[in-house]
Design a protein around this motif. Structure first.
Motif: not given
Ligand code: NDP
Length: 494
Positions: A419-436
């Motif tokens: 996820a962090n490998s590109t030169q960009y850093g605008l937005a990301a989405t995470v899908w998980t039901e695990n709060l931690s």
């Protein structure tokens, strides 16, 4: 709607001539030359855009300078009234503006009606009221002095916006700049100028004093560059590509202008096995293909935990296959035209690149040839690709179209590296039901915006912008009002 029509020589038909809005009037450019404005769903020229240059920008800056004292000294409540009137007029003209946006940009009419134009109205409404609530700080220096901070408008702001969400992003800059007492010289994208032109008519109707907002149409390399480099413009708020942003920073930086840069993105969408599967599939399809994938926040790299990779892939493709592409004015079409021929060709070249890099096209992958009035339009099938390395060009460079890649992962560390490998850093989405996990991953993502179990859920009060090559500074909420004002500390000795 603009009254002046004139004969288009090449088509022997009547086409509209867009005008600049300078010093409260709708005027032709100094060059008296115009550029073709193309309807991307038909491929035909349907209006003409002023080919403005530094002479028009000069006139706009002079008008803004002359208007500044009056506008900045107007009580904020009075400025707010005028901006609220603009918001109401946008609302009143919603259907007309939505139609114009879809003709100009190619997006489905439903999207213009429910997203773009309502948001343009909300931008004015939000900042008309937010400016009233902007407060400043005071610092009591024990037994010695009181310091208080004044926030004053920067003066003349330059606002430059792109073609993907034309009126939405144009007003996202103009509204806070005006609300905080600045005068503005603005340029919409030359590819999608129509709603900005209609906005100038609305501003006249709303009684915005002349010179407070000036809209100069034309090419980025001419009119845009003249705004960036004009010494009379003290702050530049720009949304667009990273390369253009780089040039703007190089030009405006040495002139010590305030700069806000909202640039490109290559946003990751992380799907963990413990997600709400149905929600993740449905929203990931929206996140990939809304507005033909031409939203800087679109999730174009989907990383799926290996355990659910095949199941997700199958459900994702099934859903993508229901997305109809075609005439933006037919309700059944969920995707419209790509904004221009040039951009369509760029997207298609990336699909070719993906194949060369070893990608397998799971769905789409081609230009869509339609018939009837859309036979020369610019359409691309929603395209899903798998089998690519996370660090190949297709997965690193911004495509800004209906192209998404699917990549499996095993561990949290691995997917964060991807996820962090590109030169960009605008937005990301995470899908998980695990709060931690949600909190942990959000903290480690290099993104200005992280959505957990949702996408494009916006609250206008929140800071908006990117890290790394996705930009400098934040828009939204009071951040924008702070950007368009200068802080001044006043110290009084007790
Ligand atoms: P560009 O950078 O090509 O253009 C953006 C605007 O800048 C246009 O009005 C353009 O005019 C103008 N411009 C171009 N060159 C110059 C210059 N030298 N000086 C001043 N102005 C100039 O971007 P696009 O219009 O192609 O938009 C797509 C890009 O915008 C994508 O990279 C996308 O990610 C990004 N974007 C970022 C967002 C964010 O919030 N971070 C939101 C939306 C889009 P002209 O059209 O005439 O070239």
């Amino acid at each position: 709607m603009a009254e002046e029509l004139f004969v288009c020589k090449s088509f022997d038909c009547y086409l509209m001539k867009i005008k600049n809005y300078i010093n409260g009037e709708l005027v032709d450019p100094a060059s008296n030359t115009f550029l073709d404005n193309i309807n991307p769903s038909t491929g035909e020229v349907y209006s003409f855009i002023p080919d403005s240059d530094e002479r028009d920008v000069e006139l706009a800056v002079r008008a803004a300078a002359a208007a500044f004292a009056g506008w900045s000294n107007l009580p904020v409540a009075k400025r707010s009234d005028i901006l609220l009137k603009i918001a109401s007029l946008i609302d009143l003209n919603l259907d007309r503006l939505a139609l114009a946006e879809s003709v100009d940009q190619g997006k489905p009419l439903l999207v213009s009606k429910t997203v773009d134009i309502p948001r343009a109205r909300d931008n004015f409404h939000f900042y008309a009221t937010a400016a009233i609530h902007l407060s400043t700080e005071a610092h009591a220096t024990e037994n010695t002095a009181i310091n208080y901070t004044l926030r004053q408008p920067v003066g003349i702001a330059g606002c430059i916006s792109p073609w993907n969400l034309p009126l939405y992003l144009f007003t996202w800059k103009i509204a806070p700049a005006l609300a905080s007492g600045n005068c503005v010289v603005a340029k919409p994208s030359e590819i999608t100028p129509m709603t900005a032109f209609l906005l100038s008519e609305i501003c006249i109707e709303a009684g915005l004093p002349k010179g407070v907002l000036n809209i100069v149409h034309g090419l980025g390399s001419k009119a845009g560059a003249a705004i960036v480099s004009h010494p009379g413009i003290h702050a530049v708020s720009f949304t667009g590509g990273t390369k253009t942003g780089e040039w703007i920073a190089r030009t405006a930086g040495p002139m010590f202008k305030k700069l806000s840069l909202e640039l490109g993105g290559k946003n990751p969408n992380l799907v963990f096995a413990d997600c709400n599967f149905e929600d993740a599939v449905k929203t990931s399809v929206n996140a990939a293909f809304s507005n033909q994938g031409e939203i800087c926040l679109c999730g174009s790299r989907i990383f799926i935990e290996q355990k659910i990779y095949d199941r997700f892939k199958e459900a994702f493709i099934k859903r993508v296959s229901t997305l109809k592409v075609g005439d933006p004015f037919k309700e059944e079409n969920k995707m419209g035209a790509i904004v221009s021929k040039q951009h369509m060709e760029k997207i298609l070249s990336y699909i070719e690149l993906a194949k060369q890099e070893g990608g397998k096209i799971l769905y789409g992958g081609k230009q869509l040839m339609l018939d009837g009035q859309n036979k020369n339009g610019f359409f691309i099938e929603p395209t899903v690709i798998e089998g690519l390395a996370y660090d190949c060009r297709t997965n690193q460079e911004e495509i800004f179209g209906p192209v998404v890649t699917l990549t499996p992962f095993e561990t949290e560390d691995e997917v964060l590296q991807y996820a962090n490998s590109t030169q960009y850093g605008l937005a990301a989405t995470v899908w998980t039901e695990n709060l931690s996990r949600a909190h942990r991953v959000a903290a480690r993502l290099q993104s200005g915006i992280v959505w957990i179990n949702c996408w494009l859920l916006r609250d206008l009060r929140t800071p908006f912008g990117g890290m790394k090559s996705s930009g400098v500074g934040r828009e939204g909420g009071f951040e924008a009002l702070r950007f368009f004002t200068e802080e001044k500390n006043v110290c009084i000795k007790l």
